[in-house]
Design a protein around this motif. Sequence first.
Motif, PDB file in Angstrom:
ATOM      1  N   LEU A  17       0.852  -1.185   0.000  1.00 46.01           N
ATOM      2  CA  LEU A  17       0.000   0.000   0.000  1.00 46.01           C
ATOM      3  C   LEU A  17       0.893   1.243   0.000  1.00 46.01           C
ATOM      4  O   LEU A  17       2.013   1.219   0.506  1.00 46.01           O
TER       5      LEU A  17
ATOM      6  N   PHE B   1      -3.637   5.185  -2.991  1.00 46.71           N
ATOM      7  CA  PHE B   1      -5.017   5.609  -2.717  1.00 46.71           C
ATOM      8  C   PHE B   1      -5.095   7.056  -2.242  1.00 46.71           C
ATOM      9  O   PHE B   1      -4.122   7.593  -1.716  1.00 46.71           O
TER      10      PHE B   1
ATOM     11  N   SER C  46      -7.079   3.179  -5.426  1.00 45.03           N
ATOM     12  CA  SER C  46      -8.314   3.147  -4.629  1.00 45.03           C
ATOM     13  C   SER C  46      -8.779   4.559  -4.310  1.00 45.03           C
ATOM     14  O   SER C  46      -8.043   5.320  -3.664  1.00 45.03           O
TER      15      SER C  46
ATOM     16  N   MET D  13     -10.511   6.235  -1.814  1.00 46.09           N
ATOM     17  CA  MET D  13     -10.972   5.825  -0.471  1.00 46.09           C
ATOM     18  C   MET D  13     -12.343   6.433  -0.172  1.00 46.09           C
ATOM     19  O   MET D  13     -12.652   7.539  -0.580  1.00 46.09           O
TER      20      MET D  13
ATOM     21  N   HIS E  71     -13.449  -3.523  -1.959  1.00 45.38           N
ATOM     22  CA  HIS E  71     -12.813  -3.586  -0.643  1.00 45.38           C
ATOM     23  C   HIS E  71     -13.889  -3.115   0.329  1.00 45.38           C
ATOM     24  O   HIS E  71     -14.557  -2.120   0.061  1.00 45.38           O
TER      25      HIS E  71
ATOM     26  N   HIS F 281     -15.542  -2.936   4.616  1.00 46.43           N
ATOM     27  CA  HIS F 281     -15.511  -3.242   6.053  1.00 46.43           C
ATOM     28  C   HIS F 281     -16.894  -3.681   6.521  1.00 46.43           C
ATOM     29  O   HIS F 281     -17.896  -3.435   5.861  1.00 46.43           O
TER      30      HIS F 281
HETATM   31  O1  KIV Z   1     -10.736   0.723   3.847  1.00 46.36           O
HETATM   32  C1  KIV Z   1     -10.110   1.332   2.971  1.00 46.36           C
HETATM   33  O2  KIV Z   1     -10.613   2.244   2.297  1.00 46.36           O
HETATM   34  C2  KIV Z   1      -8.725   0.939   2.724  1.00 46.36           C
HETATM   35  C3  KIV Z   1      -8.057   1.532   1.525  1.00 46.36           C
HETATM   36  C4  KIV Z   1      -6.654   1.894   1.799  1.00 46.36           C
HETATM   37  C5  KIV Z   1      -8.210   0.605   0.360  1.00 46.36           C
HETATM   38  O3  KIV Z   1      -8.200   0.110   3.429  1.00 46.36           O
END
Ligand code: KIV
Length: 534
Positions: A79, A105, A145, A147, A208, A210
């Motif tokens: 990264l 990113f 990315s 973010m 990607h 969470h």
């Molecule tokens: O959660 C996120 O946006 C990241 C980025 C660095 C891809 O981990």
Amino acid sequence: MTNKTDRIIIFDTTLRDGEQCPGATLNIDEKLVIAKQLARLGVDIIEAGFAFASPGDFEAVSKIAQIVGTENGPVICSLARAIKADIEAAAEALKPAVKGRIHTFISTSDIHLEYQLRKSRAEVLAIAEEMVAYAKSFMTDVEFSPMDAARSDPEFLYQVLERTIAAGATTVNIPDTVGYTTPSEFGAIIKGIIENVPNIDQAIISVHGHNDLGLAVANFLEAVKNGARQLECTINGIGERAGNASLEELVMALHVRRQYFNPFLGRPEESQESLTNIDTRQIYKTSRLVSNLTGMLVQPNKAIVGANAFAHESGIHQDGVLKNKLTYEIMDAQLIGLTDNQIVLGKHSGRNAFRTRLKELGFELSDTELNKAFVRFKEVADKKKDISDWDLEAIVNDEIQQAPDLFRVELVQVSCGSNARPTATVTLRTPKGEELTDAAIGTGPVDAVYKAINRVVNVPNELIEFSVQSVTAGIDAIGEVTIRLRYESKVFSGHAANTDIIVASAQAYVNALNRLYASLQTQEKPEEVTAQKV
Ligand code: KIV
Ligand code: ZN
């Protein structure tokens, strides 16, 4: 290029995003052990770390690039923020890899632009374009990315993606950074990108996400249906806050339901071919390894790898499964490498039998590791008649556990019982080689042992988690102890396995204290490290 690829690319970020959760910190040797196992699992890309974040991260990326990033191995990725120094560090650390990738990113949501970056959209657009081009000057494989993409204005997102692809990004990754989106919304974002970014056919679309609302896996599967072809995930779903999308859940959903997903990838519905390159029989072992080394326990009811995932308690279910497995089972436990836990070895088994069985279980140990593990095996076999596959796995994981060997447990002795005051005596070998003995009284034997250890080590800390699990059933089972302790704002974990749970408790505690002690010695202040991580 090909969003039309007819398989799903698995990008594992256990060692980068996964390692960012409190207490999951791994040292370089542990990262290497996990990276080797990820390669055996068959992941396409390993995000090995964030090279610029610290000298330790740099070394880990570089070592993994050198040892795991071989001709037939996975792509190794680092990264990098959209900053020249980050990109340079990533490129340098990745040099030893045959196939390297820089993942850069910058945030694109208005809320991040206004409060975090304090930059205008035009500025962010220019930086993203310039930094992708800069990364491209080092490496052909560049991922970008935006973010917080899931909360970004779609029109701005399309613009950023178009310009970064034109600047050379070969993968564009769409993060749901705060775990906010829902499956249909996320699917629509991917669809919108395919319809509105003119050069999108020149890059792979990745996702990607969470798990703050428990939707990460569902979001990804909807993204796949709409054209995403790379999934960024972690083993056991570990990661910041509620974690990342879980690799094993994604892979098994795509495997078990491949007839449902096949048409979305342009395959005939009845095709039995796997949708990923993952060797599913390595899943359970990888999950146990990551759990043991990070100290992040897997909840018993966790899909695929939880202890209860294949257990049937209800009488009706048991009856059905005995008559025909398919009544209540949608997948065979052996598919994820859960063996029947055969009893394989005993105290008369020799080194050759030991080595052969470990090989069959997929452990590749160096001669030194094998010797250490064999000595340990003999000790266990003296106390436990039958050694099963799971015992072997616990022994090996414990032996290759790489907590820095600063303090070492030499002796643990407890006295406890009803109407007795639990008392412990411990002897530790200090980093300087002295043997120090102390004793303490506690509320129970483990408390007494921990108090005695604290009197020797003398680093203030707070025990925040203590858990004991038995590896197999039976009175002589190996017990695994996992602990987490806090020092100031940082959490350290320790894990140990032994037939004596008081000894395992002492060992796990000393392992965690050794990590704490090592971090104090390198003066790696917790705040500084987390500030640089994303
Ligand atoms: O959660 C996120 O946006 C990241 C980025 C660095 C891809 O981990
Ligand atoms: Zn993330």
